[in-house]
Design an enzyme around this catalytic site. Structure first.
Site, PDB file in Angstrom:
ATOM      1  CD  GLU A 186      -2.971   0.803   2.389  1.00  0.00           C
ATOM      2  OE1 GLU A 186      -2.691  -0.024   3.277  1.00  0.00           O
ATOM      3  OE2 GLU A 186      -3.961   1.554   2.452  1.00  0.00           O
ATOM      4  CB  THR A 218      -1.578   6.465   8.532  1.00  0.00           C
ATOM      5  OG1 THR A 218      -1.075   7.579   7.807  1.00  0.00           O
ATOM      6  CG2 THR A 218      -0.697   6.243   9.748  1.00  0.00           C
TER       7      THR A 218
END
Ligand SMILES: O=P(O)(O)OP(=O)(O)OP(=O)(O)OC[C@H]1O[C@@H](n2cnc3c(O)ncnc32)[C@H](O)[C@@H]1O
Ligand SMILES: [Ca+2]
Length: 507
Positions: A186, A218
């Site tokens: 990611e 995050t």
């Protein structure tokens, strides 16, 4: 070929010159040859121009579903078929936001997860030309919401993935699989997207770091020196792109996305099990009832619901930015670093390098609070002002903004400022290195484009060979050479003509 024409023409004229006295048609033949020469040159140049003219552009397409924790989005990308390996060529053609929550929220009715995608799939069918459907790859990548569901209940997680798989397999596209991507993927593919779209990969230096703030996790990713990556293998991703080696530092903090981190803060503040929580991170006058289970049922919350607690509690705002910072500080752990440098929670992080693009919720929140282009100090002040504004006034001022977002901006803004400064170590001096972005050249910043570029091998490891001359240069050169040869032909004709005439006079 053109040179051959000229030599041939000169030879013919020499012969003609000798035949002149015998043949009364000599003048017509000379003109005929000259016209032929001109036609040959025009034909040559026209062929060269037409041959090299780009053919009518054919486009190819790729579809990626971003199954995030808070929602699913469908991205359709488009690129010219013959320019597949050029950087910056793939563009976002269409975007569709799936109605309803992220797929991980359908764990109690997994069939609904697949069903929720149908409208956006129909849009995709309309947005990709029918003749391209069968060759258009379709991917689904799920992120932190599904990572958390997998931790909680592997079987429910498989059922949700199975349900979306069933729907995606029935589309006319070339379905390539639905999977939970790792935090490293990611982060790294978000970095690829940002640098691909800003055309930085071919240059080999000066890349931009990527900061992604989702609902449940995050990511921070940036290029660093090779020796900095040695300390922690799990935080290292290497790429060879267009002939350049990149050593990336990347880390994904599960539970530190905007929604889960709020649960951490609420759990942290409700340890005593009181029936009312006075929360400085919410505006004065804000009040709502929350169930304890909505906070404590998340796998991110490792503490148990307080024994003394009832079913629920009243969540009441007091609106104080400084006190809110202290609440936020308590969800970070700054001790126990076993590396040379750490961000927080004992996670390795080398010194920050270069510019950064911050997207997703970083952009949503900072853009709303008008904190995207000011100094860190001014942003702190603006933040304090927002937090201390009474809730009734906030609602009056922004009647069209979703109430849940409005209520959470004080908390989210304070969290973002804290994460970037105390968490990742941005300072007043390096603050301006962060650009809050939503799109780059018309395409959304996020991991999906980088993911597709990687899976379709669209970024070559080595720089592709380019022709020595660009198309325009090649045509100009050809035109110039042809004109030159034509002039030589004319001069030769003229001088032969003069010689013939003078020979005739002598005779
Ligand atoms: O990456 P993960 O963690 O799986 O989550 P996600 O992909 O679903 O997360 P998004 O970046 O789409 O959104 C991040 C968060 O921002 C919220 N959000 C979206 N639009 C917003 C807006 O205009 N203002 C404030 N928050 C917003 C959204 O509800 C999420 O909590
Ligand atoms: Ca996301």
């Amino acid at each position: 070929m053109c040179g051959g024409c000229v030599v041939g023409a000169i030879y013919c004229i020499t012969v003609l010159c000798k035949m002149k006295e015998k043949n009364p048609w000599h003048k017509a033949v000379v003109i005929f040859i000259a016209v032929l020469g001109i036609i040959a040159i025009v034909a040559l140049v026209t062929t060269a121009v037409l041959q090299n003219k780009p053919l009518q552009q054919k486009f190819k397409y790729g579809i990626v579903l971003d199954a995030g924790s808070s929602h699913t989005a469908v991205y359709i990308y488009e690129w010219p078929a013959e320019k597949e390996n050029d950087t910056g060529r793939v563009k976002q053609k269409h975007f569709c936001q799936v109605k309803g929550p992220g797929i991980s929220s359908y764990s109690l009715s997994p069939e609904q997860a697949g069903h929720s995608l149908r409208l956006c799939i129909q849009e995709a069918v309309l947005n990709v030309p029918r003749r391209r459907h069968h060759e258009t790859p379709l991917y689904l990548g799920a992120t932190a919401g599904m990572r958390l569901l997998r931790m909680e209940n592997q079987s429910l997680c498989d059922q949700v993935l199975g349900s979306v798989e069933k729907v995606l397999q029935s589309t006319p596209f070339d379905y390539q699989g639905a999977r939970i991507i790792s935090g490293q993927e990611e982060g790294a593919f978000g970095w690829v997207t940002v640098n691909y779209l800003s055309d930085r990969l071919k240059q080999g230096s000066g890349t931009t770091g990527a900061l992604d703030l989702g609902g449940a996790s995050t990511q921070i990713t940036f290029a660093t020196n090779q020796d900095e990556t040695g300390e922690s293998a799990e935080n290292t991703v290497t790429f060879r792109l267009y002939g350049n080696d990149y050593f990336l530092y990347t880390h994904s903090f599960l539970c530190y996305g905007k929604d889960q981190v709020l649960k951490l803060a609420l759990a942290q503040q409700t340890q005593a099990g009181a029936s009312t929580l006075l929360d400085p991170c919410f505006n004065q006058g804000y009040s709502t009832n929350l169930s304890y289970s909505s906070v404590y049922s998340s796998p991110c919350i490792t503490t148990q619901k307080p024994l003394a607690a009832g079913e629920g509690f009243t969540h009441r705002g007091t609106g104080n930015a400084l006190q809110c910072q202290e609440v936020v500080r308590r969800i970070f752990n700054f001790s126990g670093c076993t590396f040379s440098h750490c961000s927080f929670n004992g996670v390795y992080q080398p010194p920050l390098q270069g510019q950064f693009g911050a997207f997703s919720a970083y952009y949503f929140v900072m853009n709303f609070l008008n904190l995207t282009s000011d100094t860190l100090e001014n942003n702190m002040e603006k933040m304090a002002r927002y937090c201390s504004t009474p809730w009734t006034q906030i609602k009056q001022q922004f009647p069209n903004v979703k109430e849940k977002y409005l209520a959470e901006y004080c908390f989210s803004g304070t969290y973002i400022l804290f994460l970037l400064t105390h968490g990742y170590n941005f300072t007043s001096d390096t603050w301006s290195n962060i650009k809050f972005i939503k799109k780059i050249s018309g395409s959304d910043a996020g991991w999906t484009l980088g993911y597709m570029l990687n899976l379709t091998n669209m970024i070559p490891a080595e720089a592709p060979d380019t022709p020595p001359l660009p198309h325009a240069g090649y045509v100009t050169l050809l035109l110039f050479t042809s004109l030159l040869l034509f002039l030589i032909l004319l001069c030769s004709l003229r001088s032969l003509w003069v010689r013939c005439t003078s020979q005739r006079q002598i005779i």
